[in-house]
Design a protein around this motif. Structure first.
Motif, PDB file in Angstrom:
ATOM      1  N   VAL A 291       0.795  -1.366   0.179  1.00 31.17           N
ATOM      2  CA  VAL A 291      -0.059   0.043   0.163  1.00 31.17           C
ATOM      3  C   VAL A 291       0.947   1.022   0.025  1.00 31.17           C
ATOM      4  O   VAL A 291       1.825   1.556   0.876  1.00 31.17           O
ATOM      5  N   VAL A 292       0.538   2.138  -0.961  1.00 35.25           N
ATOM      6  CA  VAL A 292       1.452   3.475  -0.912  1.00 35.25           C
ATOM      7  C   VAL A 292       0.377   4.579  -1.143  1.00 35.25           C
ATOM      8  O   VAL A 292      -0.671   4.401  -1.418  1.00 35.25           O
ATOM      9  N   GLY A 293       0.833   5.732  -0.463  1.00 37.25           N
ATOM     10  CA  GLY A 293      -0.067   6.822  -0.543  1.00 37.25           C
ATOM     11  C   GLY A 293       0.502   7.797   0.513  1.00 37.25           C
ATOM     12  O   GLY A 293       1.447   7.782   1.118  1.00 37.25           O
ATOM     13  N   LEU A 294      -0.160   9.066   0.460  1.00 38.59           N
ATOM     14  CA  LEU A 294       0.191  10.119   1.409  1.00 38.59           C
ATOM     15  C   LEU A 294      -0.042   9.831   2.698  1.00 38.59           C
ATOM     16  O   LEU A 294      -1.001   8.873   3.007  1.00 38.59           O
ATOM     17  N   TYR A 295       0.547  10.601   3.662  1.00 43.56           N
ATOM     18  CA  TYR A 295       0.267  10.260   5.100  1.00 43.56           C
ATOM     19  C   TYR A 295      -1.257  10.609   5.367  1.00 43.56           C
ATOM     20  O   TYR A 295      -1.845  11.560   4.593  1.00 43.56           O
ATOM     21  N   ARG A 296      -1.623  10.033   6.362  1.00 41.39           N
ATOM     22  CA  ARG A 296      -2.994  10.261   6.885  1.00 41.39           C
ATOM     23  C   ARG A 296      -4.167  10.081   6.038  1.00 41.39           C
ATOM     24  O   ARG A 296      -4.782  10.928   5.789  1.00 41.39           O
ATOM     25  N   THR A 297      -3.700   9.114   5.184  1.00 39.27           N
ATOM     26  CA  THR A 297      -5.066   9.011   4.134  1.00 39.27           C
ATOM     27  C   THR A 297      -5.701   7.355   4.485  1.00 39.27           C
ATOM     28  O   THR A 297      -6.527   7.046   3.712  1.00 39.27           O
TER      29      THR A 297
ATOM     30  N   THR B 219       0.057  -7.197  -5.531  1.00 37.55           N
ATOM     31  CA  THR B 219      -1.053  -6.089  -5.922  1.00 37.55           C
ATOM     32  C   THR B 219      -0.555  -4.976  -5.122  1.00 37.55           C
ATOM     33  O   THR B 219      -0.069  -4.983  -3.980  1.00 37.55           O
ATOM     34  N   LEU B 220      -0.710  -3.897  -5.787  1.00 31.95           N
ATOM     35  CA  LEU B 220      -0.162  -2.678  -5.371  1.00 31.95           C
ATOM     36  C   LEU B 220      -1.722  -1.719  -5.172  1.00 31.95           C
ATOM     37  O   LEU B 220      -2.330  -1.742  -6.063  1.00 31.95           O
ATOM     38  N   VAL B 221      -1.718  -1.368  -4.099  1.00 34.54           N
ATOM     39  CA  VAL B 221      -3.037  -0.359  -3.386  1.00 34.54           C
ATOM     40  C   VAL B 221      -2.309   1.061  -3.531  1.00 34.54           C
ATOM     41  O   VAL B 221      -1.638   1.278  -2.404  1.00 34.54           O
ATOM     42  N   TYR B 222      -3.011   1.966  -4.339  1.00 37.07           N
ATOM     43  CA  TYR B 222      -2.722   3.087  -4.170  1.00 37.07           C
ATOM     44  C   TYR B 222      -3.895   3.893  -3.399  1.00 37.07           C
ATOM     45  O   TYR B 222      -5.052   3.915  -3.929  1.00 37.07           O
ATOM     46  N   ASN B 223      -3.473   4.207  -2.197  1.00 39.08           N
ATOM     47  CA  ASN B 223      -4.424   5.092  -1.364  1.00 39.08           C
ATOM     48  C   ASN B 223      -4.551   6.527  -1.611  1.00 39.08           C
ATOM     49  O   ASN B 223      -3.365   7.166  -1.167  1.00 39.08           O
ATOM     50  N   SER B 224      -5.557   6.987  -1.850  1.00 37.83           N
ATOM     51  CA  SER B 224      -5.704   8.510  -2.020  1.00 37.83           C
ATOM     52  C   SER B 224      -7.018   8.930  -1.081  1.00 37.83           C
ATOM     53  O   SER B 224      -7.949   8.126  -1.220  1.00 37.83           O
ATOM     54  N   ILE B 225      -7.122  10.504  -1.127  1.00 37.12           N
ATOM     55  CA  ILE B 225      -8.066  11.102  -0.510  1.00 37.12           C
ATOM     56  C   ILE B 225      -9.005  11.802  -1.570  1.00 37.12           C
ATOM     57  O   ILE B 225      -8.322  12.620  -2.317  1.00 37.12           O
ATOM     58  N   GLY B 226     -10.211  11.732  -1.393  1.00 35.46           N
ATOM     59  CA  GLY B 226     -11.188  12.715  -2.238  1.00 35.46           C
ATOM     60  C   GLY B 226     -11.620  12.067  -3.688  1.00 35.46           C
ATOM     61  O   GLY B 226     -12.684  11.085  -3.704  1.00 35.46           O
TER      62      GLY B 226
ATOM     63  N   PHE C  76      -3.168  -3.613  -9.799  1.00 38.46           N
ATOM     64  CA  PHE C  76      -3.327  -2.175  -9.640  1.00 38.46           C
ATOM     65  C   PHE C  76      -4.532  -1.993  -8.942  1.00 38.46           C
ATOM     66  O   PHE C  76      -5.535  -2.302  -9.618  1.00 38.46           O
ATOM     67  N   VAL C  77      -4.917  -1.516  -7.467  1.00 38.70           N
ATOM     68  CA  VAL C  77      -6.014  -1.249  -7.003  1.00 38.70           C
ATOM     69  C   VAL C  77      -5.957   0.041  -6.405  1.00 38.70           C
ATOM     70  O   VAL C  77      -4.986   0.544  -5.686  1.00 38.70           O
ATOM     71  N   TRP C  78      -6.850   1.160  -6.960  1.00 37.65           N
ATOM     72  CA  TRP C  78      -6.939   2.444  -6.380  1.00 37.65           C
ATOM     73  C   TRP C  78      -8.114   2.440  -5.313  1.00 37.65           C
ATOM     74  O   TRP C  78      -9.289   2.231  -5.473  1.00 37.65           O
ATOM     75  N   ALA C  79      -7.593   2.807  -3.933  1.00 35.62           N
ATOM     76  CA  ALA C  79      -8.790   2.979  -2.911  1.00 35.62           C
ATOM     77  C   ALA C  79      -8.660   4.458  -2.625  1.00 35.62           C
ATOM     78  O   ALA C  79      -8.001   5.092  -2.400  1.00 35.62           O
ATOM     79  N   VAL C  80     -10.032   4.905  -3.059  1.00 29.00           N
ATOM     80  CA  VAL C  80     -10.268   6.371  -2.928  1.00 29.00           C
ATOM     81  C   VAL C  80     -11.019   6.539  -1.555  1.00 29.00           C
ATOM     82  O   VAL C  80     -12.300   6.035  -1.414  1.00 29.00           O
ATOM     83  N   ARG C  81     -10.412   7.197  -0.731  1.00 24.49           N
ATOM     84  CA  ARG C  81     -10.897   7.501   0.604  1.00 24.49           C
ATOM     85  C   ARG C  81     -11.732   8.567   0.655  1.00 24.49           C
ATOM     86  O   ARG C  81     -11.426   9.792   0.079  1.00 24.49           O
TER      87      ARG C  81
ATOM     88  N   PHE D   1       0.493  -2.129 -15.712  1.00 28.17           N
ATOM     89  CA  PHE D   1      -0.242  -3.049 -14.914  1.00 28.17           C
ATOM     90  C   PHE D   1      -1.084  -3.864 -15.394  1.00 28.17           C
ATOM     91  O   PHE D   1      -1.985  -3.250 -16.265  1.00 28.17           O
ATOM     92  N   PRO D   2      -1.080  -5.363 -15.279  1.00 27.58           N
ATOM     93  CA  PRO D   2      -1.986  -6.338 -16.031  1.00 27.58           C
ATOM     94  C   PRO D   2      -3.423  -5.975 -15.834  1.00 27.58           C
ATOM     95  O   PRO D   2      -4.307  -6.400 -16.730  1.00 27.58           O
ATOM     96  N   THR D   3      -3.792  -5.772 -14.505  1.00 25.00           N
ATOM     97  CA  THR D   3      -5.319  -5.475 -14.129  1.00 25.00           C
ATOM     98  C   THR D   3      -5.490  -4.167 -13.297  1.00 25.00           C
ATOM     99  O   THR D   3      -4.749  -3.987 -12.664  1.00 25.00           O
ATOM    100  N   ARG D   4      -6.609  -3.700 -13.505  1.00 24.87           N
ATOM    101  CA  ARG D   4      -6.968  -2.495 -12.581  1.00 24.87           C
ATOM    102  C   ARG D   4      -8.617  -2.753 -11.738  1.00 24.87           C
ATOM    103  O   ARG D   4      -9.119  -3.281 -12.261  1.00 24.87           O
ATOM    104  N   LYS D   5      -8.518  -2.154 -10.674  1.00 27.53           N
ATOM    105  CA  LYS D   5      -9.658  -2.287  -9.909  1.00 27.53           C
ATOM    106  C   LYS D   5      -9.432  -0.909  -9.030  1.00 27.53           C
ATOM    107  O   LYS D   5      -8.691  -0.346  -8.631  1.00 27.53           O
TER     108      LYS D   5
END
Length: 621
Positions: free
Chosen positions: A48-54, A123-130, A172-177, A224-228
């Motif tokens: 999991v990667v992303g900015l602080y406090r996300t 799996t790479l989870v990209y964690n972001s806000i908004g 690749f998984v994008w988690a939008v918080r 990235f082979p798949t996106r979610k």
């Protein structure tokens, strides 16, 4: 941390895997690598990667099945900067270990993001806000700089590298918080996945702004082979979120808990075993070695090369596989063989069973054994070990036979020494007692495979004594002496024949063992190759499906020229797949192994006649 009998570990809390010093130097923590070395199971790696406090640490803890572990909230500032690791038994995949990676530190530190997110994970989870807008995509800058920080091949070519990156890279998984928008487009309800794809739509044109706009989108679509995508409501009030690690699900918004549940279920169910190019699955030990290789390359000022890392990892793992197989063989043979064995067949049967298990150990551990160099090395070493065991069996058999001979012939020798047979009628008495000693020797157990030869050698040494006793016995006529001499000569010939037959059977059985060794290795190699073929085919299919989907998307968006170029990539993939799956590809490998194995297994019949052996001697240099 507790070590479990199934070849995995269960850690109570995360540990730092890669430390990022204040001066920016990366360092692999030995204690973390030691943990990975304990994991012989296959690993599923989620980063999991992303900015602080996300809220990324909250998701990681949920994946670990814990409330606490990865630091939450303000406590994150006290943690060592780098990549943190948490290994737990996988809750849905038996005999798999779940490895969770969390990047702590300034998000701008590209190497950490590339290492944990792109190079090491399944799996790479990209964690972001908004929301997913252009600003959010531009913050994925480390993905747009892949070619500057990671090389796929050791030699650069003209081909599009995106296909090669796709073979190495994770899903690749994008988690939008804290998502507040409605998932609606043109008045119709859409899914989170459709929302992501809409955000990745390319712009036409070739201007600087257009290129900059398309760059992160191109990277996500091509590398990235798949996106979610998953979207999450705000979990709780601002006040409650300050103490997230103390809250239970009942304290959080029900919609958020439900969304987190769907996210975790997807990650657990859909994230595959970490693989390398070719579809080779990775164990925890391999992951530890790979991590060290990447960091060593970075610290030496080099750009990590994924292809070279796989080759180097294969050398380490295959050498270890040979050592583990030989160790198992030696230990099992020492445990099962009681010297001397009564027959060569008895020893051969034990050798066959133990060798079969040793080859299986090697096959389970090895990968990318090009030219079957390491398997041939294993065959050579096991044959050497078996020959040593056979030699020991011969030595122990001779010792046993000599001991029995001393015991059974001791009364006869004592009478000879006292001169008891040096009188009239003494020869007949000597012959009678000699035959009794031979009979007693023949009936004795525990002589082993040198039974006849040992008796032959002993009687040959005493032949002159019998001749002297015959000469001294004046009661014998010349005709009787001639008859006794002929009888002794016939017996000696029969003993020689039995001893020769004994040795012939031993040699024949050992040659048969070599043929069985070869056939067992070929049987297991063919099985291994079929497994590798299926894994490679699965990798090809994943990349191919991704390319085909991207091609269709490009056509729909009016990028006909780019879609045409992608067809060339697809055609190249098809050709490569056909070559790897052709019967001749497998046949050539088996033929090569057969020819090379004749160097140390002369008892086998090579599959292809007329091929020079000197060409394969380089395999043992």
């Amino acid at each position: 941390m507790s070590i479990m009998s199934q070849g995995t570990v269960s850690m109570r809390e995360p540990v730092c895997l890669i430390e990022n010093d204040k001066d920016g130097t990366l360092r692999v923590l030995p204690q973390a690598v030691e943990i990975l070395k304990q994991i012989d199971q296959l690993v599923v790696v989620v980063a999991v990667v992303g900015l602080y406090r996300t809220g990324k640490s909250y998701l990681m803890n949920r994946l670990a099945g814990k409330r606490n572990g990865f630091a939450l909230g303000s406590t994150i500032q006290s943690k060592t900067k780098g990549i943190w690791m948490w290994c737990v038994p996988h809750p849905k995949k038996p005999k798999h270990t779940l490895v969770l990676l969390d990047t702590e530190g300034r998000y701008e530190e590209r190497q950490l993001g590339l290492l944990s997110g792109c190079s090491l994970s399944s799996t790479l989870v990209y964690n972001s806000i908004g929301t997913i807008d252009n600003d959010a995509l531009q913050r994925l800058h480390y993905v747009t700089e892949l070619t500057e920080h990671i090389k796929v091949k050791s030699r650069a070519g003209d081909e599009d590298e995106s296909t090669e990156f796709m073979r190495f890279f994770p899903s690749f998984v994008w988690a939008v918080r804290d998502f507040t928008l409605e998932l609606v487009h043109d008045g119709k309800q859409i899914t989170a996945d459709q929302y992501l794809e809409k955000a990745l739509t390319l712009k036409t044109g070739h201007g600087k702004q257009t290129v900059q706009y398309n760059l992160p989108r191109d990277c996500l679509r091509n590398y990235f082979p798949t996106r979610k995508c998953f979207v999450f409501d705000r979990p709780a009030s601002a006040e409650k979120m300050k103490r997230m690690d103390e809250l239970s699900d009942e304290d959080l918004e029900p919609s958020f808990v439900e969304q987190a549940g769907h996210f975790c279920n997807h990650i657990m169910s859909e994230t595959k075993t970490k693989t390398m190019k070719g579809g080779y699955s990775m164990t925890g030990r391999m992951l530890g070695n790979l991590t060290k290789m990447y960091v060593d390359a970075i610290c030496s000022g080099q750009i990590p090369c994924l292809e070279n890392a796989v080759v180097a990892l294969a050398q380490i793992e295959n050498s270890n596989a040979v050592a583990a197989a030989v160790k198992s063989y030696k230990e099992e043979m020492a445990s099962w063989v009681v010297f001397p064995t009564e027959t060569q067949e008895e020893l051969s049967d034990i050798h066959g069973a133990v060798e079969k298990n040793a080859v299986k150990i090697f096959m389970d551990l090895c990968f990318k054994d090009e030219d079957q160099k390491y398997q041939l090395e294993l065959m050579n070493q096991l044959q050497t070990e078996y020959e040593a065991v056979c030699e020991k069996n011969v030595v122990e058999s001779k010792k046993a036979c000599e001991s029995i001979i001393r015991q059974t012939f001791e009364p006869l020798e004592r009478n000879i020494a006292s001169g008891e047979y040096m009188s009239a009628g003494g020869y007949q008495q000597y012959r009678k007692e000699l035959q009794n000693c031979i009979k007693n020797y023949d009936s004795a157990a525990g002589k082993g495979i040198k039974n006849e030869e040992s008796l032959k050698e002993y009687l040959a040494k005493t032949e002159s004594i019998g001749q002297a006793i015959m000469t001294a016995d004046q009661s014998l006529t010349d005709a009787q002496r001639k008859e006794q001499e002929n009888l002794a000569r016939i017996e000696a010939i029969e003993r020689e024949s039995r001893a020769s037959e004994e040795q012939r059977k031993i040699a024949e059985k050992q040659l048969m063992d070599q043929e069985r060794t070869f056939q067992e290795n070929m049987k297991q190699l063919e099985k291994k190759m079929e497994e590798d073929r299926k894994n490679a085919a699965a990798e090809f299919n994943t990349v191919m499906n991704s390319k085909l989907q991207e091609q269709q998307a490009l056509l729909k968006q009016g990028f006909d020229e780019r879609a045409k170029l992608m067809q060339e990539e697809i055609n190249s993939l098809k050709r490569e797949k056909d070559e790897n799956e052709s019967p001749s590809f497998f046949s050539n490998i088996l033929d090569t192994v057969g020819q090379a194995a004749t160097l140390f297994l002369p008892g086998i019949i090579p599959k292809v006649a007329g091929m020079g052996i000197s060409a394969f001697s380089r395999l043992f240099r």
